[in-house]
Write a protein that holds these residues in place. Sequence first.
Motif, short mmCIF file in Angstrom:
data_model
loop_
_atom_site.label_atom_id
_atom_site.label_comp_id
_atom_site.label_asym_id
_atom_site.label_seq_id
_atom_site.Cartn_x
_atom_site.Cartn_y
_atom_site.Cartn_z
N LYS A 24 48.07 -33.29 -13.93
CA LYS A 24 47.97 -32.83 -15.33
C LYS A 24 48.55 -31.43 -15.46
O LYS A 24 48.59 -30.68 -14.48
N MET A 25 48.92 -31.08 -16.68
CA MET A 25 49.56 -29.77 -16.89
C MET A 25 48.54 -28.65 -17.09
O MET A 25 47.51 -28.85 -17.71
N GLU A 66 47.98 -28.93 -30.73
CA GLU A 66 49.01 -28.78 -31.78
C GLU A 66 50.42 -28.70 -31.19
O GLU A 66 51.40 -28.84 -31.90
N ILE A 67 50.50 -28.40 -29.89
CA ILE A 67 51.81 -28.15 -29.29
C ILE A 67 52.14 -29.21 -28.24
O ILE A 67 51.28 -30.02 -27.88
N TYR A 68 53.38 -29.18 -27.75
CA TYR A 68 53.76 -30.04 -26.63
C TYR A 68 54.11 -29.12 -25.47
O TYR A 68 54.78 -28.10 -25.66
N MET A 69 53.61 -29.44 -24.28
CA MET A 69 53.86 -28.59 -23.12
C MET A 69 54.55 -29.41 -22.04
O MET A 69 54.17 -30.56 -21.79
N THR A 70 55.54 -28.81 -21.42
CA THR A 70 56.19 -29.51 -20.32
C THR A 70 56.74 -28.49 -19.32
O THR A 70 56.56 -27.29 -19.49
N ASN A 71 57.37 -28.99 -18.27
CA ASN A 71 57.95 -28.13 -17.24
C ASN A 71 59.46 -28.38 -17.14
O ASN A 71 59.92 -29.50 -17.36
N LEU A 72 60.17 -27.34 -16.70
CA LEU A 72 61.59 -27.52 -16.38
C LEU A 72 61.72 -28.42 -15.15
O LEU A 72 62.53 -29.34 -15.11
N ILE A 73 60.89 -28.14 -14.14
CA ILE A 73 60.87 -28.94 -12.90
C ILE A 73 59.54 -29.70 -12.88
O ILE A 73 58.49 -29.08 -13.00
N LYS A 74 59.59 -30.99 -12.72
CA LYS A 74 58.37 -31.79 -12.88
C LYS A 74 57.50 -31.87 -11.62
O LYS A 74 56.38 -32.36 -11.68
N ILE A 101 57.75 -24.57 -22.49
CA ILE A 101 58.45 -25.08 -21.30
C ILE A 101 58.18 -24.15 -20.13
O ILE A 101 58.72 -23.04 -20.05
N ALA A 102 57.28 -24.59 -19.23
CA ALA A 102 56.95 -23.78 -18.06
C ALA A 102 57.96 -24.08 -16.94
O ALA A 102 58.87 -24.90 -17.10
N GLN A 103 57.80 -23.40 -15.81
CA GLN A 103 58.78 -23.58 -14.73
C GLN A 103 58.52 -24.86 -13.94
O GLN A 103 59.39 -25.73 -13.83
N GLY A 155 55.17 -34.24 -19.43
CA GLY A 155 54.76 -33.37 -20.53
C GLY A 155 53.49 -33.90 -21.19
O GLY A 155 53.16 -35.08 -21.03
N GLU A 156 52.81 -33.02 -21.90
CA GLU A 156 51.54 -33.41 -22.55
C GLU A 156 51.46 -32.76 -23.92
O GLU A 156 51.95 -31.65 -24.09
N GLY A 157 50.78 -33.43 -24.83
CA GLY A 157 50.50 -32.80 -26.11
C GLY A 157 50.91 -33.62 -27.30
O GLY A 157 51.06 -34.84 -27.21
N ASN A 158 51.08 -32.93 -28.42
CA ASN A 158 51.33 -33.57 -29.70
C ASN A 158 52.81 -34.03 -29.79
O ASN A 158 53.72 -33.22 -29.66
N LEU A 159 52.99 -35.32 -30.01
CA LEU A 159 54.36 -35.85 -30.05
C LEU A 159 55.11 -35.43 -31.32
O LEU A 159 56.32 -35.58 -31.41
#
Length: 256
Positions: free
Chosen positions: A52-53, A75-83, A39-41, A28-32
Amino acid sequence: MEIDELNKRIKECKKCRLSETRMNAICGEGNLNAKIMLIAQAPGEKENRAGKMFIGPSGKVLDELLNKAEIKRHEIYMTNLIKCMLPKYRKPKQDEIKACSYYLNEEIKLINPKILAPLGYYATCYIFQKYSILSPSKAEFSSIYGKLFLGGDKKILPLPHPATLLHNPDFKQDLIESYRKLQVLLKDCKWYPVCPMKRFYEEGKLDRKWIELYCKGDWESCIRYQMEEKGEFHPDWMLPDGTLDEKYIGRSGKNN
Ligand code: SF4
């Protein structure tokens, strides 16, 4: 566990078969301290190469949608369900979701965002299941995008995946509208301090869900808010969804 330790584990993970075909497992990336977690797939090809995301075509679309919603990536945090990338963009398998969602659960604990925005079908199904929300059928799924749900202490706003626009540019306005809700959720309703709903809630007469879903959530969809903006009469006991609470009908008839 700290985020650095978690990310190290993600990068080295071999819990499922996707570790054999990936180039990079994407953290994941972004603001902690973000209030919003997207949450992307799963990562795409460019993300898989660069580690990188959202740097590929979907990332460009995402930037445009966030820009229209006046939200910055930092400003946000972005991550994936499957890495890890799914070979040939195939659908994720249940055992892959089961293995990988451990990391997402840890990210949610560590970042502790108020708003979870799962993007697309699989991320939304997972988050709904995690927070015990009933998923609609696949045929009706698109109707929940841009609508707010409550799950424990989280607000959940399912959004269409940005990649939707790469295949269906006609949906652009719909996506812009759905993503703009992220900005709405960051502020309380301007009428809240004087709204009868606040008083009824504080007096213990109104369930908290109305306040969280509307007054401190998607106030733009509140019928009271819409009528207030137009200067239209509405009784004190009209609920934010426009229904009248029959217990109280006849007891009051004043405007806000
Ligand atoms: S009930 Fe509607 S108008 Fe009143 S504070 Fe909540 S969102 Fe605003």
